[in-house]
Design a protein around this motif. Structure first.
Motif, PDB file in Angstrom:
ATOM      1  N   ARG A 152     -31.844  66.706 -60.755  1.00 52.77           N
ATOM      2  CA  ARG A 152     -31.505  66.082 -62.030  1.00 52.77           C
ATOM      3  C   ARG A 152     -31.897  66.981 -63.207  1.00 52.77           C
ATOM      4  NH1 ARG A 152     -27.849  63.936 -64.102  1.00 52.77           N
ATOM      5  NH2 ARG A 152     -28.359  62.794 -65.968  1.00 52.77           N
ATOM      6  N   ASP A 201     -29.139  69.280 -63.646  1.00 49.72           N
ATOM      7  CA  ASP A 201     -28.003  68.621 -64.318  1.00 49.72           C
ATOM      8  C   ASP A 201     -28.226  68.580 -65.832  1.00 49.72           C
ATOM      9  OD1 ASP A 201     -26.774  68.075 -61.901  1.00 49.72           O
ATOM     10  OD2 ASP A 201     -27.515  66.013 -61.791  1.00 49.72           O
ATOM     11  N   LEU A 202     -29.465  68.313 -66.232  1.00 55.29           N
ATOM     12  CA  LEU A 202     -29.754  68.187 -67.663  1.00 55.29           C
ATOM     13  C   LEU A 202     -29.633  69.535 -68.373  1.00 55.29           C
ATOM     14  CD1 LEU A 202     -32.566  65.569 -67.173  1.00 55.29           C
ATOM     15  CD2 LEU A 202     -30.506  65.188 -68.540  1.00 55.29           C
ATOM     16  N   HIS A 222     -26.096  69.923 -68.930  1.00 56.52           N
ATOM     17  CA  HIS A 222     -25.633  69.125 -70.077  1.00 56.52           C
ATOM     18  C   HIS A 222     -25.879  69.863 -71.400  1.00 56.52           C
ATOM     19  CE1 HIS A 222     -24.854  66.074 -67.329  1.00 56.52           C
ATOM     20  NE2 HIS A 222     -25.749  65.164 -67.637  1.00 56.52           N
ATOM     21  N   LYS A 230     -23.278  72.462 -71.661  1.00 51.54           N
ATOM     22  CA  LYS A 230     -21.963  71.869 -71.960  1.00 51.54           C
ATOM     23  C   LYS A 230     -21.862  71.440 -73.422  1.00 51.54           C
ATOM     24  CE  LYS A 230     -20.392  70.243 -67.448  1.00 51.54           C
ATOM     25  NZ  LYS A 230     -20.261  69.079 -66.539  1.00 51.54           N
ATOM     26  N   ARG A 234     -19.095  72.840 -75.951  1.00 50.01           N
ATOM     27  CA  ARG A 234     -18.150  71.938 -76.597  1.00 50.01           C
ATOM     28  C   ARG A 234     -17.946  72.301 -78.068  1.00 50.01           C
ATOM     29  NH1 ARG A 234     -19.998  67.324 -74.132  1.00 50.01           N
ATOM     30  NH2 ARG A 234     -21.464  66.983 -75.818  1.00 50.01           N
ATOM     31  N   ILE A 261     -25.237  62.953 -83.568  1.00 51.04           N
ATOM     32  CA  ILE A 261     -25.099  62.498 -82.177  1.00 51.04           C
ATOM     33  C   ILE A 261     -25.434  63.631 -81.214  1.00 51.04           C
ATOM     34  CG2 ILE A 261     -23.416  61.786 -80.440  1.00 51.04           C
ATOM     35  CD1 ILE A 261     -22.009  60.180 -82.655  1.00 51.04           C
ATOM     36  N   ALA A 273     -29.147  64.029 -81.150  1.00 51.48           N
ATOM     37  CA  ALA A 273     -29.833  62.946 -80.432  1.00 51.48           C
ATOM     38  C   ALA A 273     -29.665  63.105 -78.921  1.00 51.48           C
ATOM     39  CB  ALA A 273     -29.296  61.594 -80.888  1.00 51.48           C
ATOM     40  N   LEU A 274     -28.450  63.459 -78.502  1.00 52.91           N
ATOM     41  CA  LEU A 274     -28.216  63.617 -77.066  1.00 52.91           C
ATOM     42  C   LEU A 274     -28.979  64.832 -76.522  1.00 52.91           C
ATOM     43  CD1 LEU A 274     -24.436  62.661 -76.706  1.00 52.91           C
ATOM     44  CD2 LEU A 274     -26.406  61.310 -75.997  1.00 52.91           C
ATOM     45  N   ARG A 317     -32.442  63.909 -76.028  1.00 55.78           N
ATOM     46  CA  ARG A 317     -32.593  63.101 -74.828  1.00 55.78           C
ATOM     47  C   ARG A 317     -32.548  63.960 -73.558  1.00 55.78           C
ATOM     48  NH1 ARG A 317     -33.191  58.146 -72.948  1.00 55.78           N
ATOM     49  NH2 ARG A 317     -32.162  57.723 -70.985  1.00 55.78           N
ATOM     50  N   PHE A 318     -31.724  65.005 -73.538  1.00 54.54           N
ATOM     51  CA  PHE A 318     -31.658  65.853 -72.339  1.00 54.54           C
ATOM     52  C   PHE A 318     -33.000  66.532 -72.085  1.00 54.54           C
ATOM     53  CE2 PHE A 318     -26.878  66.465 -73.434  1.00 54.54           C
ATOM     54  CZ  PHE A 318     -26.579  65.231 -72.873  1.00 54.54           C
TER      55      PHE A 318
END
Lengths: 220, 220
Positions: free
Chosen positions: A92, A95-96, A99, A102, A106, A181, A184-185, A188-189
């Motif tokens: 995990r 995965d983070l 993220h 990514k 983006r 946003i 914030a994300l 969180r990651f």
């Protein structure tokens, strides 16, 4: 402990240390890609997450084979089962990191990170890196003290996340909802990466001290 | 299969079904609390997450005891180990319901959800509820088709998350960064809840079909 069982457990440990190193490198690279808006590094982090997943499958297969062949009991059984849990946390973490990469990709070629967030995100990444390093060390040394240190590192991460949110929510935030946003994300990651590092460390700690594993609280 | 092993596995299955029901109820209540800004329901969801954690510990202890006492091999061993994985996914679903409740509580007595987001969040909650229900059914019936349906439900969830983001990022979004961040995080909580439901369903699927479990991709 029988020699075959010992060899199996060493192999599980070796795979877990490889996973810990891989997810530490992944987050360090993802952060670099985020700070420099570097597309090639983003793509490398994303591509190489498959290697972490592959290591995860190896751990699970090795645990399964060990249980089937050796039928361990008591502490040995706990040791084997712990391998499954730690591998899940490490995967995990990978995965983070993916993220984060990514998110950077983006927004490419624009930087995903406004100048106001660079310092706090750099600090969060430093804590994440230190924690991933400790997970590797705990796995190698089974040093319960290091495992406990992970909890205070996690407090530092939570404090940094509060700082991040106070910047995002400041009335003078000039970058609009999209950048808020993203910020914030991203926060969180990193924070979840830290939570999984704590979990992995706790598994080793509970193993060494013989205490029962208690699912840790997770900050929203 | 020996009777003792069968009884142990039935007990694991019974506990997992209880967990699936509990986390379905938790998310339904958390959504209700979010939509109605109901403090008492928020607090109930948060308090009752401890029961899910307790069920998780029961599953792990039961698996451990089963491995130690019965030393299962082959399919039986896989069945037992699968219990650990499914319990971990279900516990995480409970945590995510708790996060939704905490988000609602943080804004209380104001509603955490601006009017523009009520419809899409209600739809996400409906998909989440349907998926949690299917996880319970898959556990009871070991119906692999239902497990596969979870993947298309998850596609629906991802589509709803895209809708949510297009609302949050619309140039006319009138609610500022704080409400946008809340909306994005809430979306992520529902989307991760769905991911864990897929994972849990896949575990049962792989078990029934004999295919190797492959860690699924997770949408950032």
């Amino acid at each position: 402990m029988r020699d075959e069982l010992r060899a199996d457990l060493l192999e599980v440990g070796r795979l877990l240390v490889s996973m810990a190193e891989a997810v530490r490198t992944a987050m360090a690279r993802a952060t670099e890609a985020l700070l420099t808006a570097d597309r090639a590094i983003c793509e490398m982090v994303i591509a190489r997450d498959a290697e972490v997943d592959e290591l995860h499958r190896h751990v699970d297969q090795q645990v399964y084979d060990t249980l089937a062949r050796q039928a361990p009991v008591a502490t040995d059984l706990r040791l084997v089962i712990t391998g499954i849990r730690i591998a899940a946390d490490l995967e995990r973490m990978g995965d983070l990191a993916e993220h984060v990469a990514k998110t950077a990709l983006r927004r490419y070629p624009a930087p995903a990170l406004p100048p106001q967030l660079r310092e706090v995100i750099t600090s969060m990444a430093a804590v994440a890196d230190r924690m991933a390093g400790k997970v590797g060390l705990v796995l190698t040394t089974q040093n319960a003290t290091l495992g406990a240190e992970l909890e205070s590192d996690d407090d530092a991460m939570d404090e940094l996340q509060r700082q991040l949110f106070s910047i995002l929510l400041h009335k003078d935030w000039p970058h609009g909802a999209e950048a808020a946003i993203d910020g914030a994300l991203l926060g969180r990651f990193y924070e979840r990466y830290a939570d999984h590092a704590v979990n992995a460390g706790q598994q080793v700690f509970y193993l060494v001290t013989g205490e029962t594993s208690e699912p840790p609280d997770v900050v929203a």
